[in-house]
Scaffold this active site. Sequence first.
Site, PDB file in Angstrom:
ATOM      1  NE  ARG A 129      13.129 -12.667  14.174  1.00  0.00           N
ATOM      2  CZ  ARG A 129      14.004 -13.045  13.241  1.00  0.00           C
ATOM      3  NH1 ARG A 129      15.170 -13.551  13.611  1.00  0.00           N
ATOM      4  NH2 ARG A 129      13.730 -12.922  11.958  1.00  0.00           N
TER       5      ARG A 129
ATOM      6  CD  GLU B 203      15.779 -15.104  19.363  1.00  0.00           C
ATOM      7  OE1 GLU B 203      16.829 -15.741  19.499  1.00  0.00           O
ATOM      8  OE2 GLU B 203      15.383 -14.652  18.277  1.00  0.00           O
TER       9      GLU B 203
ATOM     10  NE  ARG C  73      26.650 -12.918  15.853  1.00  0.00           N
ATOM     11  CZ  ARG C  73      27.206 -13.594  14.847  1.00  0.00           C
ATOM     12  NH1 ARG C  73      28.476 -13.419  14.542  1.00  0.00           N
ATOM     13  NH2 ARG C  73      26.498 -14.446  14.143  1.00  0.00           N
ATOM     14  CG  HIS C  74      21.208 -11.670  19.328  1.00  0.00           C
ATOM     15  ND1 HIS C  74      22.451 -12.227  19.539  1.00  0.00           N
ATOM     16  CD2 HIS C  74      20.491 -12.563  18.618  1.00  0.00           C
ATOM     17  CE1 HIS C  74      22.471 -13.437  18.981  1.00  0.00           C
ATOM     18  NE2 HIS C  74      21.308 -13.662  18.416  1.00  0.00           N
TER      19      HIS C  74
ATOM     20  CD  GLU D 245      22.871 -15.894   8.916  1.00  0.00           C
ATOM     21  OE1 GLU D 245      22.731 -16.256  10.085  1.00  0.00           O
ATOM     22  OE2 GLU D 245      22.048 -15.169   8.323  1.00  0.00           O
TER      23      GLU D 245
ATOM     24  CB  SER E 254      19.140 -17.179   6.505  1.00  0.00           C
ATOM     25  OG  SER E 254      19.047 -18.548   6.722  1.00  0.00           O
TER      26      SER E 254
ATOM     27  NE  ARG F  70      23.148 -10.673  12.274  1.00  0.00           N
ATOM     28  CZ  ARG F  70      23.210 -11.847  12.918  1.00  0.00           C
ATOM     29  NH1 ARG F  70      23.534 -12.950  12.255  1.00  0.00           N
ATOM     30  NH2 ARG F  70      22.954 -11.918  14.191  1.00  0.00           N
TER      31      ARG F  70
END
Lengths: 557, 557
Positions: A329, A331, A337-338, A480, A483, A531
């Site tokens: 990713r 981002e 959390r990333h 979460e 998903s 996670r």
Amino acid sequence: MASQEQQQPEKAPAAAPNLDEELNPDGTPLSDNQKKKRAAKLEKERKKAETAARVAAEKAQREASEQDFASQNYGELPLNQSQERTGRKFTDIGEISAALDGKDVLFTARIQQSRSPSAKLVFLTLRKRFDCVQCVLAQAPEKVSKQMVKWANGIDAETIVQVEGTVSKVDKPIESSTVTVKDAEVKISKIHVVSGLKLDEPIPFYVDDAVRSDAEIQASQSTDRPMAFIGIDTRLDNRVLDLRTATNQAIFRIQHGVCKLFREFLDDRGFVEIHTPKLQAAATESGASVFKVSYFKGDAFLAQSPQLPKQMAISADFGKVYEIGPVFRAEDSNTPRHMTEFTGLDLEMAFDEHYHEVLDVLSGLFTFIFQQLPKRYSKEIEVIRKQFPVEDFLVPDQMPRLEFPEAVKMLREAGQEIGDYDDLSTEQERVLGKAVRDKYKSDFFMLDRFPLAIRPFYTMPDPKDDKYSLSYDFFFRGQEILSGAQRVHDPKLLEARMAEANIPVSAMKPYVDAFRLGCPPHAGAGIGLERVVMFYLGLGNIRRASMFPRDPKRLEP
Amino acid sequence: MASQEQQQPEKAPAAAPNLDEELNPDGTPLSDNQKKKRAAKLEKERKKAETAARVAAEKAQREASEQDFASQNYGELPLNQSQERTGRKFTDIGEISAALDGKDVLFTARIQQSRSPSAKLVFLTLRKRFDCVQCVLAQAPEKVSKQMVKWANGIDAETIVQVEGTVSKVDKPIESSTVTVKDAEVKISKIHVVSGLKLDEPIPFYVDDAVRSDAEIQASQSTDRPMAFIGIDTRLDNRVLDLRTATNQAIFRIQHGVCKLFREFLDDRGFVEIHTPKLQAAATESGASVFKVSYFKGDAFLAQSPQLPKQMAISADFGKVYEIGPVFRAEDSNTPRHMTEFTGLDLEMAFDEHYHEVLDVLSGLFTFIFQQLPKRYSKEIEVIRKQFPVEDFLVPDQMPRLEFPEAVKMLREAGQEIGDYDDLSTEQERVLGKAVRDKYKSDFFMLDRFPLAIRPFYTMPDPKDDKYSLSYDFFFRGQEILSGAQRVHDPKLLEARMAEANIPVSAMKPYVDAFRLGCPPHAGAGIGLERVVMFYLGLGNIRRASMFPRDPKRLEP
């Protein structure tokens, strides 16, 4: 000899700064600034002590080379180049116990701590993975010389040594928090260095210090033995050292456990493990940014998930597939959390009638994983909780399932403002987790039928109300972890959904074409491994659940 | 009804070109050019036939909509959006057998072939994964109308249908090579389309045609029913369709099996599964080119292997680690043995005395994998061998181990020219494989102590003769499947080796630093998953062992 009593109170490694000389703080916790100053001071003193220790060790070595009846019993081994294979049995530290009382053992381990109450005696704690044993080297006629004791006392922490000795039962359990062999110690007869430290600078921190909980460190600040605080950046900059803590040894065994249980459950149900390409021709799938790769004379892009190929595997009739692999990713998120690269646990499954067939598999899967972890990894969990204390939680036999409008109602009752079709904020996820816990007595639930507008284009609309969709998230302690959704398997509807999302069909032609060849209805899910591990163990930062984490600012080590 | 007799001789799908009208070749095998022409002709005819079939189907549909007592028993189902969950039991085709004689079954499957000997009767072969069952739809008063039979006969191959029917034992085994349910067929009472084809063009090829062996196709060229040859590019361009063949369904189950057995063996021996980053700060490790990635404001590089981080995990005291994950090679090699992305099976292990401790684990591991595959995957292997016939080979209980100079001697005796310290050519690998087979009666061996100059810089030199090294390859049918070595765990020697290889230490600082912190002696290996599968199954091209292969010219699908 009741040497375990002499072991208390515990002291820092011989080469460490003498904390006893420090002044007490005034009783209030230290500020960050004070901590930094204190750390700098400790650092300076430690360097000084290390130099002194080195000088002493060299002196000991010199003395040792003069007339020493024990010279064969200690020293540095030549670099191991597999010179010989004697087949001698090496014992694991974890196997040492009072049951072996009187038995000779041979093992390799790292020096964790050394302490010498007199010139005739040295105590060493030796560590391997998350086991740690206390060893004693005492001067003895014709066996252990004075030089040998002196030399052993000068060995750096983290040096790997090969030890021969005799197991000796102890009268009272050894109380040191780091020693795991409680009912026995080893009386050393031979000790040699297998691999020493070759650092130009002092060691960045001691493994012993890196294993304390925040609460422990905090509490120690008002005592006469304040503990060093080691920040996450220092740890990650020196990750190889950091990973040697018992906590990290255990965290990555749990991570392995999650993957193993994931596969075990799915293998038993006829899933096929697949490996799909991370190099993709187009930058697509969702709004998330992707990394661009120079690919010969053109470009390629790193896959954000195996979403497209795993669905293509369903159209290719594999029926039930899973993949464990890296996802990327691009981002620029610098949060706890990333990460820019993590390990995806992905599955996809054709169903006969209804996507809840897949939800049943998913809830069964996670119930299995969270019920089995404490059974199979109780030792690891116990080790980790010492540094990261976290409440046990009950995993219900039947995971509660909420529909989205119900969640909105519960959130409003809890005082949250949320529109009917809004996505949940991180805070709202937490509030909902608490409300569900109060109502259903469960720390774990699934939220079904999310609003269509907030889900990816490949999500199947709800046939009863197309403001909603056949999609779901799983929450764990109000956060979460999974998903998923029923996917659009009809090419016409997929094209319409792509048009709404402003994604040109040409960019994803092979994907859309897969459905033109006829495809069974199917649903699936994606889960971030790190996670799951982070939330399950309460690690607070996802980087702690990744062996060598990557984020916008970190590409090394 | 002895319908299996009527099934012979086998015919092409109804919508396929009528091969019976083709002229016979003159008895010699067709040239590639002739094959291409023939394929083009077949293609044209098939398109024509398909159009005709479609027109007929539409006509049938129109007729069906007029007054039809059976209209509820066939037709197209609405798009599955999980409208209802009845919980009805769906049977797997593989479970159908004479034991279910007289029982009603409900299942979904794809149309493989259809054939209608009269207007009152249609035979359908229905496929799911690698199972295939013969079904019959016969006109019957009040149950099956003429329109229903006509409609069913017009369904495209590859359409997914939902079928209700009754299992009926057959008198003689069904001889069709694609039908796997040999002792029973299904008498259809209801048939509905779940997902139809939505192609603008004719289907690129039939799954039925894609499952023939080269020998079968070759032999058919001199008969009155020449079979179509489907080249690898056509297959890969339409990989979703190609993957539906029984052969491919089985290949990827074997691939899963190799991973499963790999993990099973290593898990039992205390290995820890790790996940290391594919994004790396530096382009390093070996001479192989790496892919460059745009990483925010800088660059990153895709890992060529987990070599560096897996060794760092050893210095971090994990003891024994493995990883299954993608590896990337930016080499512009367009051969049947090379891909730009493949799945690496990597392991690394600290040892006590000698790297042969690791060799023992590795030879045990591969002996286990190759002994277990035929036991656990006999059905899959049988399916694959129909298309890719290959000799069984004996896996010895004890894998032979040769040292490099011995291999050189054997090669020279076999007439090969090779210098003492030269690497083996592909041809020499094959010759050596044959020589070892003749001498040791084994298709599998390890070659130990390679010349140092031809191995990577991190390879440990042989202490007895530093022209050699403590490194090894495993060969399988004369082809290399594994490469490994004892590694240099001493930072000074590593720096010296890097200097010789012209690799600046600065480019790999975190790696070298890992050894400055003390590291146990260790060895390991890397294996290409697709290569193992390809050689084991005799697939001839590595792309056949990769679900969606990537090479310099292929990034899709």
